[in-house]
Scaffold this motif. Sequence first.
Motif, short mmCIF file in Angstrom:
data_model
loop_
_atom_site.label_atom_id
_atom_site.label_comp_id
_atom_site.label_asym_id
_atom_site.label_seq_id
_atom_site.Cartn_x
_atom_site.Cartn_y
_atom_site.Cartn_z
N THR A 183 -3.49 -11.29 6.88
CA THR A 183 -3.12 -9.91 6.57
C THR A 183 -1.81 -9.51 7.22
OG1 THR A 183 -3.94 -7.63 6.50
CG2 THR A 183 -4.38 -8.85 8.52
N SER A 184 -1.23 -8.45 6.68
CA SER A 184 -0.13 -7.76 7.36
C SER A 184 -0.77 -6.56 8.04
CB SER A 184 0.89 -7.25 6.35
OG SER A 184 1.45 -8.31 5.64
N LEU A 185 -0.21 -6.16 9.15
CA LEU A 185 -0.69 -4.91 9.76
C LEU A 185 0.28 -3.77 9.51
CD1 LEU A 185 -1.95 -6.46 13.13
CD2 LEU A 185 -3.36 -5.62 11.26
N HIS A 186 1.50 -4.16 9.05
CA HIS A 186 2.55 -3.14 8.91
C HIS A 186 2.44 -2.33 7.62
CE1 HIS A 186 4.82 -7.00 7.60
NE2 HIS A 186 4.17 -6.52 6.57
N LYS A 187 1.37 -2.50 6.89
CA LYS A 187 1.18 -1.63 5.72
C LYS A 187 0.28 -0.47 6.17
CE LYS A 187 1.68 -5.47 2.49
NZ LYS A 187 2.91 -5.17 1.78
N TRP A 188 -1.02 -0.64 6.04
CA TRP A 188 -1.93 0.49 6.26
C TRP A 188 -2.23 0.75 7.73
CZ3 TRP A 188 -2.43 3.26 1.96
CH2 TRP A 188 -2.12 2.62 0.76
N ALA A 189 -2.04 -0.25 8.58
CA ALA A 189 -2.34 -0.03 10.01
C ALA A 189 -1.12 0.54 10.74
CB ALA A 189 -2.82 -1.31 10.67
N LEU A 190 0.01 0.66 10.04
CA LEU A 190 1.18 1.38 10.56
C LEU A 190 1.78 0.76 11.83
CD1 LEU A 190 -0.07 5.06 9.97
CD2 LEU A 190 0.98 3.48 8.34
#
Length: 462
Positions: A292-299
């Motif tokens: 996963t990326s965290l820089h989308k929905w987890a800001l």
Amino acid sequence: MDRDRDRANEAHQDHTAGEGIAADDNPADNTASDARGSRRQFLKRSIAAATGVAATSVWDASSAFAQEQEVPLPGPPDEIGDESYWEKVRAQFHLNPDTIYLNNGTLGLCPKPVTKAVFDGYVYLAETGSEGRYQLWDEVEESRKMAAGFLGASEKEIALTRNATEGLRFIVNGIRMEPGDEMLMTTDEHIAGYQPWNQRARRYGIRVNQVQIPSPPRDKQEVMDLFEQALTPKTKVIFFCHVTRGPGLLYPVRELCDMAREKGIVSAVDGAQTPGMNPVNLHEMGCDLFATSLHKWALTPSGTGCLYVREGFQDNFWPGSGGNGPWNDREQGMWHVGPHGTYERPVRAAIKTALNFLDSIGMDAIYARDRMLSDNLKERLLELPGVSLGTSRDHALSSPGITSFSVEGWDTSLLRGILEGKAGIILSRDQRRYHDLVRVSTHFYNTPAEIDRLIELLKEIL
Ligand SMILES: Cc1ncc(COP(=O)(O)O)c(C=O)c1O
């Protein structure tokens, strides 16, 4: 993983190749930290002596990133519908007032405490240089452990990565397969998902099969049936998104992973579009691999993500590219995956700041707010002429943040361009073999007024 191991590995890198200081030979004990303590004092004294200036900033615990909490966290709402609360939350973002940002699915916006933590971390590194890295190592480890908790995984199962793309590369290259073996993915995979599989197929003679899932599907059973029908006796891996990029389809991960496990098939999930929006509990989901990326929905700061390898699967996992750690030391869990050499520690250290920010609002409240916005948007879109939704209205099949639609007779790139040009509305589109959709991705910092504005404009344009 601990800071001394980090130091040991860096020592290893600093030596000439082949000199062979095994990471485990390096002292990971109190002697080492005592030595560091006195080295700090030494550094302070020697800088002061050399410059005549007291070196208060070197190793000063109150400096730089330690101050991140100065920007107050929002705290939880009393009521999800209380707009004055969400206005206060919104004030914690740097959002350009001339923009209506509806593209969180591409990149989330960092709240102020997060950008401050990144900035402070780099200032700290600039103050302390190579020595400051060890302090930051602890911060990065805290981020990694916090990310593991956030995703419902154990610390041994999570490695930090730069993004989903990087994690997916590890996954595709890390699963053992023989020439002639087959894998099954959907026709809706992101380029970061299908490219490495196609490359592996070309280079190593595995076969990639695809299944088309409608946007939206009738129900979960339809998804399960289509997958099951597309399996062959040679299928060794199934790969799909937790939530797809365009239609925002929420896959029945648990059911698909159970089916795969019963048949001895590996399950790998592209989770780029979920953490921070949908609840994620990897142990409950039951997949073997998840990137996963965290820089989308987890800001979190741009350039941050996670790779999960289920503990029981780790002996089968051979990532093509290893970290600096002892690749064959399974006790160290995911250490053999990363990090790779010198990396952006202040950026990774700030992951925990973003997770703390989400936590202060509460994931239940974020989920409810996101649902409220997208339910409202879907209803309003359906009142417009020629509009059909590519996203399901059923919560069991849709993510709360992604709403996609098409308009009869309209090219989506044209529509997107007009919205951006007329009103600074930033959104995305998803053009595939089987659909052409405008994607609106809303997160909790968006407002009902922004949705009103989008609908007004669409009415005008259409
Ligand atoms: C489903 C999916 N997978 C992977 C990615 C790649 O994410 P990143 O660019 O953060 O690596 C994206 C990005 O939009 C995505 O939507």
